[in-house]
Motif scaffolding. Structure first.
Motif, PDB file in Angstrom:
ATOM      1  N   GLU A  15      47.078   6.800 -24.079  1.00 52.85           N
ATOM      2  CA  GLU A  15      45.945   7.624 -23.634  1.00 52.85           C
ATOM      3  C   GLU A  15      44.751   6.809 -23.141  1.00 52.85           C
ATOM      4  O   GLU A  15      44.092   7.197 -22.209  1.00 52.85           O
TER       5      GLU A  15
ATOM      6  N   ASP B 208      48.278  16.032 -19.533  1.00 54.04           N
ATOM      7  CA  ASP B 208      47.345  15.110 -20.201  1.00 54.04           C
ATOM      8  C   ASP B 208      48.025  14.022 -21.024  1.00 54.04           C
ATOM      9  O   ASP B 208      47.399  13.397 -21.871  1.00 54.04           O
ATOM     10  N   LYS B 209      49.287  13.798 -20.784  1.00 57.23           N
ATOM     11  CA  LYS B 209      49.997  12.719 -21.484  1.00 57.23           C
ATOM     12  C   LYS B 209      50.344  11.634 -20.462  1.00 57.23           C
ATOM     13  O   LYS B 209      50.888  11.920 -19.410  1.00 57.23           O
ATOM     14  N   VAL B 210      50.003  10.387 -20.783  1.00 60.82           N
ATOM     15  CA  VAL B 210      50.304   9.255 -19.909  1.00 60.82           C
ATOM     16  C   VAL B 210      51.769   8.883 -20.106  1.00 60.82           C
ATOM     17  O   VAL B 210      52.212   8.629 -21.226  1.00 60.82           O
ATOM     18  N   TYR B 211      52.526   8.868 -19.011  1.00 59.59           N
ATOM     19  CA  TYR B 211      53.936   8.498 -19.134  1.00 59.59           C
ATOM     20  C   TYR B 211      54.333   7.313 -18.252  1.00 59.59           C
ATOM     21  O   TYR B 211      55.464   6.863 -18.295  1.00 59.59           O
TER      22      TYR B 211
ATOM     23  N   LYS C 264      50.262  10.946 -15.163  1.00 60.09           N
ATOM     24  CA  LYS C 264      50.020  11.840 -16.293  1.00 60.09           C
ATOM     25  C   LYS C 264      50.721  13.174 -16.041  1.00 60.09           C
ATOM     26  O   LYS C 264      50.809  13.629 -14.918  1.00 60.09           O
ATOM     27  N   ARG C 265      51.136  13.781 -17.108  1.00 60.43           N
ATOM     28  CA  ARG C 265      51.665  15.137 -17.074  1.00 60.43           C
ATOM     29  C   ARG C 265      51.189  15.816 -18.348  1.00 60.43           C
ATOM     30  O   ARG C 265      51.377  15.279 -19.450  1.00 60.43           O
TER      31      ARG C 265
END
Length: 180
Positions: A122, A64-67, A61-62
């Motif tokens: 997410e 709060d975004k899952v990548y 995550k970066r």
């Protein structure tokens, strides 16, 4: 002759003491020496295979975004929880027990296949946990169906049908096989 199949799901294993485990491998078939548990003399069962799927993951995550994410799915056999009554078993029964382990590997492959289709999102952690729960339920159901239809190895034709069917299904999912 009745026997039981114990399926240890990863939730249980993660909360138990460290135990010996053997990864599934297409190059290794179980032998009676692998069954190291104490036989239960209070049952008609002559052998029990303890196997299951372990699963772990990490999510990147970066802000709060899952990548991205990584998973590890393994099919294991647990020698200390598997047992046989050595004076009552033969190669046919060993083949029955091996197929229980092969069915565990089949479900590990199915799980890996389903994971491969996922995209980062997410709710990924819950999705992965739900998928793991579902595959464990499907594994338990198939193990029970196999025992019923093969009559715990007594029905030789029924067992052969299962062996052939599982071999075909494993081959179809070869891309997702366990790496030794």
């Amino acid at each position: 002759m009745f026997k039981y199949v114990l399926i240890f799901i990863s939730f249980f294993l993660l909360h138990s003491d460290v135990m010996e485990e053997m990864s599934w491998s297409e190059n290794y078939k179980l032998s009676w020496d692998d069954f190291k548990g104490q036989p239960n003399q209070d049952t008609d069962a002559v052998a029990v295979t303890a196997s299951g799927i372990t699963f772990s993951y990490s999510i990147n995550k970066r802000d709060d975004k899952v990548y991205g994410f990584k998973t590890l799915v393994k099919a294991f056999f647990y020698p200390e929880h598997s047992w046989c009554k050595s004076d009552q078993v033969d190669t046919h029964v060993l083949g029955h027990e091996q197929l229980h382990f092969d069915i565990t590997e089949l479900h590990a492959r199915l799980f890996r296949q389903r994971i491969a289709a996922l995209k980062p999102h997410e709710g990924l952690a819950k999705t992965l946990q739900d998928m793991h729960s579902a595959i464990d339920s499907q594994l338990a159901e198939m193990q029970n169906t196999y025992d019923v239809q093969s009559e715990y190895s007594i029905n030789v034709d029924g067992q052969k049908k299962w062996k052939d069917s599982i071999a075909v299904r494993l081959k179809a999912l070869n891309k997702f096989k366990s790496k030794g």
